[in-house]
Write a protein that holds these residues in place. Structure first.
Motif, PDB file in Angstrom:
ATOM      1  N   LYS A   1       0.841  -1.193   0.000  1.00  0.00           N
ATOM      2  CA  LYS A   1       0.000   0.000   0.000  1.00  0.00           C
ATOM      3  C   LYS A   1       0.881   1.249   0.000  1.00  0.00           C
ATOM      4  CE  LYS A   1      -3.588  -2.417   2.637  1.00  0.00           C
ATOM      5  NZ  LYS A   1      -4.479  -2.389   3.826  1.00  0.00           N
ATOM      6  N   LEU A   2       0.246   2.372  -0.289  1.00  0.00           N
ATOM      7  CA  LEU A   2       0.962   3.653  -0.268  1.00  0.00           C
ATOM      8  C   LEU A   2       0.434   4.473   0.901  1.00  0.00           C
ATOM      9  CD1 LEU A   2       2.967   5.588  -1.680  1.00  0.00           C
ATOM     10  CD2 LEU A   2       1.000   6.538  -2.896  1.00  0.00           C
ATOM     11  N   ARG A   3       1.335   4.891   1.779  1.00  0.00           N
ATOM     12  CA  ARG A   3       0.933   5.652   2.972  1.00  0.00           C
ATOM     13  C   ARG A   3       1.006   7.149   2.686  1.00  0.00           C
ATOM     14  NH1 ARG A   3       2.708   3.916   8.929  1.00  0.00           N
ATOM     15  NH2 ARG A   3       1.198   2.331   8.268  1.00  0.00           N
ATOM     16  N   ILE A   4      -0.062   7.875   3.042  1.00  0.00           N
ATOM     17  CA  ILE A   4      -0.063   9.329   2.909  1.00  0.00           C
ATOM     18  C   ILE A   4      -0.341   9.966   4.258  1.00  0.00           C
ATOM     19  CG2 ILE A   4      -0.836   9.244   0.506  1.00  0.00           C
ATOM     20  CD1 ILE A   4      -3.640  10.051   1.485  1.00  0.00           C
ATOM     21  N   ASN A   5       0.053  11.222   4.410  1.00  0.00           N
ATOM     22  CA  ASN A   5      -0.146  11.985   5.636  1.00  0.00           C
ATOM     23  C   ASN A   5      -1.525  12.645   5.577  1.00  0.00           C
ATOM     24  OD1 ASN A   5      -0.009  13.855   7.789  1.00  0.00           O
ATOM     25  ND2 ASN A   5       2.234  13.905   7.641  1.00  0.00           N
ATOM     26  N   THR A   6      -2.333  12.470   6.615  1.00  0.00           N
ATOM     27  CA  THR A   6      -3.674  13.052   6.624  1.00  0.00           C
ATOM     28  C   THR A   6      -3.677  14.507   7.089  1.00  0.00           C
ATOM     29  OG1 THR A   6      -4.053  12.171   8.856  1.00  0.00           O
ATOM     30  CG2 THR A   6      -4.784  10.828   6.984  1.00  0.00           C
ATOM     31  N   GLY A   7      -2.529  15.026   7.554  1.00  0.00           N
ATOM     32  CA  GLY A   7      -2.428  16.427   7.955  1.00  0.00           C
ATOM     33  C   GLY A   7      -2.804  16.697   9.389  1.00  0.00           C
ATOM     34  N   ASP A   8      -3.328  15.723  10.097  1.00  0.00           N
ATOM     35  CA  ASP A   8      -3.706  15.905  11.503  1.00  0.00           C
ATOM     36  C   ASP A   8      -2.851  15.045  12.419  1.00  0.00           C
ATOM     37  OD1 ASP A   8      -4.613  13.455  10.748  1.00  0.00           O
ATOM     38  OD2 ASP A   8      -6.704  13.765  11.331  1.00  0.00           O
ATOM     39  N   GLY A   9      -1.674  14.697  11.944  1.00  0.00           N
ATOM     40  CA  GLY A   9      -0.780  13.849  12.732  1.00  0.00           C
ATOM     41  C   GLY A   9      -0.968  12.368  12.459  1.00  0.00           C
ATOM     42  N   GLY A  10      -2.007  12.009  11.700  1.00  0.00           N
ATOM     43  CA  GLY A  10      -2.267  10.611  11.384  1.00  0.00           C
ATOM     44  C   GLY A  10      -1.841  10.274   9.964  1.00  0.00           C
ATOM     45  N   HIS A  11      -2.190   9.082   9.526  1.00  0.00           N
ATOM     46  CA  HIS A  11      -1.844   8.653   8.175  1.00  0.00           C
ATOM     47  C   HIS A  11      -2.935   7.732   7.632  1.00  0.00           C
ATOM     48  CE1 HIS A  11      -0.260   5.355  10.729  1.00  0.00           C
ATOM     49  NE2 HIS A  11      -0.669   4.588   9.721  1.00  0.00           N
ATOM     50  N   GLN A  12      -2.915   7.516   6.337  1.00  0.00           N
ATOM     51  CA  GLN A  12      -3.862   6.624   5.661  1.00  0.00           C
ATOM     52  C   GLN A  12      -3.106   5.754   4.677  1.00  0.00           C
ATOM     53  OE1 GLN A  12      -6.852   8.582   3.305  1.00  0.00           O
ATOM     54  NE2 GLN A  12      -7.881   6.681   2.709  1.00  0.00           N
ATOM     55  N   ASP A  13      -3.397   4.466   4.696  1.00  0.00           N
ATOM     56  CA  ASP A  13      -2.780   3.527   3.757  1.00  0.00           C
ATOM     57  C   ASP A  13      -3.726   3.299   2.580  1.00  0.00           C
ATOM     58  OD1 ASP A  13      -0.462   3.132   5.236  1.00  0.00           O
ATOM     59  OD2 ASP A  13      -1.401   1.603   6.489  1.00  0.00           O
ATOM     60  N   LEU A  14      -3.303   3.724   1.402  1.00  0.00           N
ATOM     61  CA  LEU A  14      -4.125   3.599   0.200  1.00  0.00           C
ATOM     62  C   LEU A  14      -3.870   2.265  -0.492  1.00  0.00           C
ATOM     63  CD1 LEU A  14      -3.692   7.180  -1.316  1.00  0.00           C
ATOM     64  CD2 LEU A  14      -5.628   6.310   0.014  1.00  0.00           C
ATOM     65  N   GLU A  15      -4.950   1.626  -0.930  1.00  0.00           N
ATOM     66  CA  GLU A  15      -4.843   0.397  -1.714  1.00  0.00           C
ATOM     67  C   GLU A  15      -4.372   0.733  -3.126  1.00  0.00           C
ATOM     68  OE1 GLU A  15      -5.242  -2.640  -0.750  1.00  0.00           O
ATOM     69  OE2 GLU A  15      -6.282  -2.466   1.173  1.00  0.00           O
ATOM     70  N   VAL A  16      -3.674  -0.231  -3.756  1.00  0.00           N
ATOM     71  CA  VAL A  16      -3.172  -0.045  -5.114  1.00  0.00           C
ATOM     72  C   VAL A  16      -3.847  -1.069  -6.019  1.00  0.00           C
ATOM     73  CG1 VAL A  16      -1.149   0.016  -6.606  1.00  0.00           C
ATOM     74  CG2 VAL A  16      -0.970   0.782  -4.225  1.00  0.00           C
ATOM     75  N   PHE A  17      -4.683  -0.584  -6.927  1.00  0.00           N
ATOM     76  CA  PHE A  17      -5.375  -1.420  -7.903  1.00  0.00           C
ATOM     77  C   PHE A  17      -4.503  -1.545  -9.153  1.00  0.00           C
ATOM     78  CE2 PHE A  17      -8.010  -1.568 -11.741  1.00  0.00           C
ATOM     79  CZ  PHE A  17      -8.809  -2.670 -11.505  1.00  0.00           C
TER      80      PHE A  17
END
Length: 441
Positions: free
Chosen positions: A159-175
């Motif tokens: 997965k690709l991890r991005i910064n959510t801007g509030d100190g957290g993160h989100q792991d995006l799925e790759v199709f």
């Protein structure tokens, strides 16, 4: 010697056979391979359809399940052409073992089979089935595909991890999707592997390719397959509707058969090494920002020259563009399909809201198509109700007057205005009392 008998098909498979024949213009053997049925079963359905005068998929769509069943079952098919007739199947292990002996020909083995069998099949069938059995037992076949024939799809394990801007993160799925002929890769980022994201990725992929292949080959993830099976996988209803919308077929890869989806496994590896690995140390603060860089690297990947042949993925894709099925005017609308039982009050429940159906369907099982703004209810293949989806949290019921039985209609007609008019017949005092009573309710 084994004996094979025709098996009664459910209406879903009969419609699929007719759709692949009329709409996708496939031959009997190809339909049989795609749907996991025997060629004789496919031939039987098509022979009955021809005898019933059904010559287009438009006719199939117009007929309800019961009407189509009656048309097929009452069609006159001569005994000579009846494909459901019993036939004898040779012991392929023994045939294959004999074929390895010096001087033994396939034609000799076929002659021996005809002498032994009480009801033998034809020579072409014998040769084809023996070849298929030999390949399954002995050989690893190198697959090649025709232009516009197959598209392989899957999610990357990484997965690709991005910064959510509030100190957290989100792991995006790759199709990841790849053409079986040109190896052109489409890859994209999404929030999850849920059905809505899975469908959206397919919509985006078809737009990227500018058309639709004849066959989609997914892995057995839940968004694609409810229940995996080697012969009759249970395709997710929404995914099946997507295939019907885009006039293509879905053939899931067999469980634990990596060679069925080797193309997409290789494409996933290319995306991981040439896109995700390059982006691993970059920081992104939104999915849109990440997708912009992702597509730039995807463009470079598809333009990279082949090592063992001339050109690149884009240039080879130009050869198969014309072979793709044109895109329909509208994208497939993502919806959820459920089978629900009609309650005692002739309503079905969707997200704690209740929607009416004709009271004659009390306690029946109905198919419910749930979209963002509308609810469609089907029984026996026919739409019986259409509701605007309730958005107001205070409203719990959507009841159509025509769905009520007569005594319920009579009761519903007594609205406050009618009650006041009725009370007025008995004097001002009765009218005043009725108004105060209604106001207190």
């Amino acid at each position: 010697m084994k004996r094979n008998q025709g098996v009664k098909l459910c209406m879903k498979w009969k419609r699929e056979i007719l759709r692949h024949h009329f709409q996708l213009k496939m031959g009997n053997n190809e339909i049989a391979r795609i749907l996991g049925k025997s060629p004789s079963t496919v031939s039987g359905v098509l022979t009955k359809a021809k005898s019933a005068g059904i010559d287009s998929f438009q006719m199939v769509e117009i007929l309800q399940d019961r009407e189509l069943e009656n048309a097929l079952e009452t069609a006159k098919v001569s005994e000579e052409t009846n494909p459901c007739e019993e036939f004898d199947i040779p012991d392929w292990e023994s045939v294959l073992r004999e074929s390895r002996k010096k001087g033994v020909t396939i034609f000799l083995l076929y002659q021996e089979y005809c002498q032994e069998a009480s009801n033998p099949r034809g020579k072409t069938w014998f040769y084809t089935e023996l070849k298929r059995f030999r390949q399954a037992k002995e050989a690893r076949m190198s697959f090649s595909y025709q232009p516009g024939e197959r598209l392989f799809v899957d999610f990357s394990g990484l997965k690709l991890r991005i910064n959510t801007g509030d100190g957290g993160h989100q792991d995006l799925e790759v199709f990841v999707a790849v053409s079986g002929y040109s190896d052109l890769i489409y890859a994209d980022l999404c929030d999850s592997q849920a059905v809505p994201d899975w469908i959206e990725m397919h919509n985006n992929c078809f737009e990227y390719f500018g058309g639709v292949p004849r066959i989609i080959v997914p892995d057995n993830l839940k968004s694609a397959v409810n229940k995996s099976c080697r012969y009759e996988p249970d395709i997710n209803p929404t995914y099946r509707q997507l295939a019907e919308h885009y006039s293509c077929a879905i053939i899931p890869a067999r469980v634990k058969k990596a060679r069925d989806k080797a193309r997409v496994e290789k494409a996933v590896q290319s995306v991981q090494r040439q896109i995700l690995a390059v982006m691993r140390n970059l920081e992104f603060f939104s999915k849109q920002e990440a997708r912009k860089e992702f597509f730039r690297l995807l463009q470079e990947l598809n333009q990279k020259p082949f090592q063992k042949e001339e050109g690149c993925r884009f240039s080879k894709f130009e050869e198969e563009k014309e072979s793709l099925t044109p895109l329909p005017e509208n994208k497939f609308r993502v919806c959820e399909t459920k089978e629900l039982k009609v309650a005692f009050d002739y309503h079905i429940a969707v997200d704690k809201k209740r929607y009416s159906v004709p009271y004659q369907l009390l306690h029946k099982q109905v198919m419910v198509r749930i979209e963002k703004r509308i609810i469609e209810i089907f029984y026996d293949g026919e739409r019986v109700a259409l509701h605007q989806r309730i958005q107001d949290p205070k409203i719990k019921f959507s009841t159509i007057y025509e769905h009520m039985p007569s005594h319920h209609k009579a009761y519903a007609e007594w609205n406050p205005g009618r009650i006041i008019n009725w009370a007025n017949q008995y004097g001002a005092g009765v009218k005043k009392f009725a108004g105060e009573l209604l106001a207190s309710m």
